[in-house]
Motif scaffolding. Structure first.
Motif, PDB file in Angstrom:
ATOM      1  N   ARG A 127       8.011 -32.662  37.821  1.00  0.00           N
ATOM      2  CA  ARG A 127       7.421 -34.171  38.192  1.00  0.00           C
ATOM      3  C   ARG A 127       6.615 -33.431  39.479  1.00  0.00           C
ATOM      4  O   ARG A 127       6.991 -33.323  40.367  1.00  0.00           O
ATOM      5  CB  ARG A 127       8.457 -34.835  38.801  1.00  0.00           C
ATOM      6  CG  ARG A 127       7.719 -36.510  38.907  1.00  0.00           C
ATOM      7  CD  ARG A 127       8.943 -37.384  39.458  1.00  0.00           C
ATOM      8  NE  ARG A 127       9.300 -36.977  40.848  1.00  0.00           N
ATOM      9  CZ  ARG A 127      10.245 -37.806  41.607  1.00  0.00           C
ATOM     10  NH1 ARG A 127      10.775 -38.723  40.782  1.00  0.00           N
ATOM     11  NH2 ARG A 127      10.634 -37.638  42.833  1.00  0.00           N
TER      12      ARG A 127
ATOM     13  N   ASP B 196      14.334 -36.048  45.692  1.00  0.00           N
ATOM     14  CA  ASP B 196      14.636 -37.183  44.868  1.00  0.00           C
ATOM     15  C   ASP B 196      14.551 -36.721  43.481  1.00  0.00           C
ATOM     16  O   ASP B 196      15.118 -37.261  42.804  1.00  0.00           O
ATOM     17  CB  ASP B 196      13.562 -38.276  45.273  1.00  0.00           C
ATOM     18  CG  ASP B 196      13.807 -39.026  46.510  1.00  0.00           C
ATOM     19  OD1 ASP B 196      14.856 -38.656  47.151  1.00  0.00           O
ATOM     20  OD2 ASP B 196      13.049 -39.695  47.163  1.00  0.00           O
ATOM     21  N   PHE B 197      13.659 -36.022  42.948  1.00  0.00           N
ATOM     22  CA  PHE B 197      13.427 -35.823  41.685  1.00  0.00           C
ATOM     23  C   PHE B 197      14.685 -34.795  41.150  1.00  0.00           C
ATOM     24  O   PHE B 197      15.254 -35.099  40.305  1.00  0.00           O
ATOM     25  CB  PHE B 197      12.215 -34.766  41.470  1.00  0.00           C
ATOM     26  CG  PHE B 197      12.044 -34.224  40.205  1.00  0.00           C
ATOM     27  CD1 PHE B 197      12.085 -34.736  39.068  1.00  0.00           C
ATOM     28  CD2 PHE B 197      11.637 -32.835  40.099  1.00  0.00           C
ATOM     29  CE1 PHE B 197      12.058 -34.398  37.725  1.00  0.00           C
ATOM     30  CE2 PHE B 197      11.661 -32.060  38.969  1.00  0.00           C
ATOM     31  CZ  PHE B 197      11.786 -32.759  37.823  1.00  0.00           C
TER      32      PHE B 197
ATOM     33  N   TRP C  31       9.128 -37.545  32.880  1.00  0.00           N
ATOM     34  CA  TRP C  31       9.105 -36.252  33.306  1.00  0.00           C
ATOM     35  C   TRP C  31       8.383 -35.296  32.115  1.00  0.00           C
ATOM     36  O   TRP C  31       8.851 -35.504  31.085  1.00  0.00           O
ATOM     37  CB  TRP C  31      10.099 -35.729  33.951  1.00  0.00           C
ATOM     38  CG  TRP C  31      10.878 -36.606  35.103  1.00  0.00           C
ATOM     39  CD1 TRP C  31      10.070 -37.083  36.234  1.00  0.00           C
ATOM     40  CD2 TRP C  31      12.155 -36.892  35.285  1.00  0.00           C
ATOM     41  NE1 TRP C  31      11.124 -37.850  36.701  1.00  0.00           N
ATOM     42  CE2 TRP C  31      12.265 -37.802  36.326  1.00  0.00           C
ATOM     43  CE3 TRP C  31      13.331 -36.538  34.637  1.00  0.00           C
ATOM     44  CZ2 TRP C  31      13.359 -38.232  36.954  1.00  0.00           C
ATOM     45  CZ3 TRP C  31      14.544 -36.993  35.121  1.00  0.00           C
ATOM     46  CH2 TRP C  31      14.540 -38.080  36.353  1.00  0.00           C
TER      47      TRP C  31
ATOM     48  N   ALA D 102      10.263 -35.990  48.342  1.00  0.00           N
ATOM     49  CA  ALA D 102       9.917 -36.326  46.727  1.00  0.00           C
ATOM     50  C   ALA D 102      10.413 -35.378  45.820  1.00  0.00           C
ATOM     51  O   ALA D 102      10.983 -35.603  44.721  1.00  0.00           O
ATOM     52  CB  ALA D 102       8.356 -36.051  46.681  1.00  0.00           C
TER      53      ALA D 102
END
Length: 275
Positions: free
Chosen positions: A93, A20-21, A78, A17
């Motif tokens: 995020r 990806d952010f 975000w 996660a």
């Protein structure tokens, strides 16, 4: 010494996660053609080959671009914040965050046009980016001497990897009146690596030692009650400026900090982990 141009894999340090952010933020800034540089542990690993596990990402930006970047990242859903208006914003995020850095905590080194020169290109999380150059990496790390964090080892490794390739005239200019800090690190480099001392250009050391000798013969009466230790540590010299009557070097025109900036930066000490 070999040059290091390969970015370390963040995937080993981050969960999917967070990766990806970070990738999405990098892609958003590249797509918007907003200049930025990757710094921190990533840049240091590329310059020296010394990899430290990291859980965040440092992006260096111009202060003039900060509001535009925040607006664009907020449009992605975000959360952004500006905890320290003199040098640092953040984008979040969930638990993952990125530091958006446009200066230094001591107010001495704003990110300006000179930062966007001599930048090496890498691919990070699949995104082509540029990293902070060696000279500015050294400059910003040189002033970090907190009790719980000292970046002198990073300086020594930068010198070990690149002493012959540094822009020494430019580095002297960047340190300006704070050349004593550079001299201290160069002296320590010779102590840490006695067999590598000759790699620091002789003219650099001669110039700095000559300055030291001249200064010793002509003390600066105007700065007799100034403590510049606050430029190295926001915590360790508070006693000097709060109890001993010294004037805070951060407020003597050397950098961009205001009394309000100092108060905010000082108040944050209590909320951060201490060694």
């Amino acid at each position: 010494m070999p040059r290091h141009a390969t970015a370390p894999a963040l995937d080993d340090d981050l969960g999917p996660a967070a990766a990806d952010f970070y990738r999405a933020v990098l892609q958003a800034l590249v797509a918007a053609r907003i200049p930025f540089l990757v710094g921190g542990a990533m840049a240091h690993a590329c310059h020296t080959g010394v990899h430290r596990p990291t859980k965040d990402l440092d992006l260096f930006i111009r202060k003039a671009d900060c509001a535009r970047i925040a607006q664009r990242l907020q449009a992605q859903g975000w959360r952004t914040e500006l905890p320290y208006p003199h040098w640092l914003a953040k984008v979040h995020r969930g638990p993952a965050f990125i530091d958006l850095i446009f200066g230094t905590g001591n107010g001495l080194t704003p990110v300006d046009a000179a930062w966007f020169r001599r930048n090496r290109r890498i691919t990070l999380l699949g995104v082509p980016v540029r990293i902070v150059n060696m000279e500015d990496s050294l400059l910003t790390k040189a002033f970090i001497m907190e009790r719980e964090r000292y970046d002198g080892g990073d300086i020594a490794h930068l010198l070990l990897a690149h002493a012959e390739r540094l822009d020494w005239p430019g580095l002297l200019e960047r340190f300006g009146p704070h050349w004593r800090v550079l001299l201290a690190h160069l002296s320590l480099f010779g102590f840490i690596y006695p067999g590598e001392r000759q790699r620091i250009p002789a003219w650099v050391l001669a110039e700095l030692v000559e300055r030291l000798a001249r200064e010793g013969q002509a003390p600066n009466a105007e700065r007799a009650l100034v403590c510049d230790g606050t430029l190295l540590s926001r915590a360790q010299y508070l006693h000097d400026v709060q109890q001993l009557g010294y004037r805070d070097g951060r407020l003597m025109g050397a950098g961009s900090m205001t009394a309000e900036d100092v108060a905010i930066w000082t108040a944050a000490i209590a909320s951060e982990p201490r060694a």
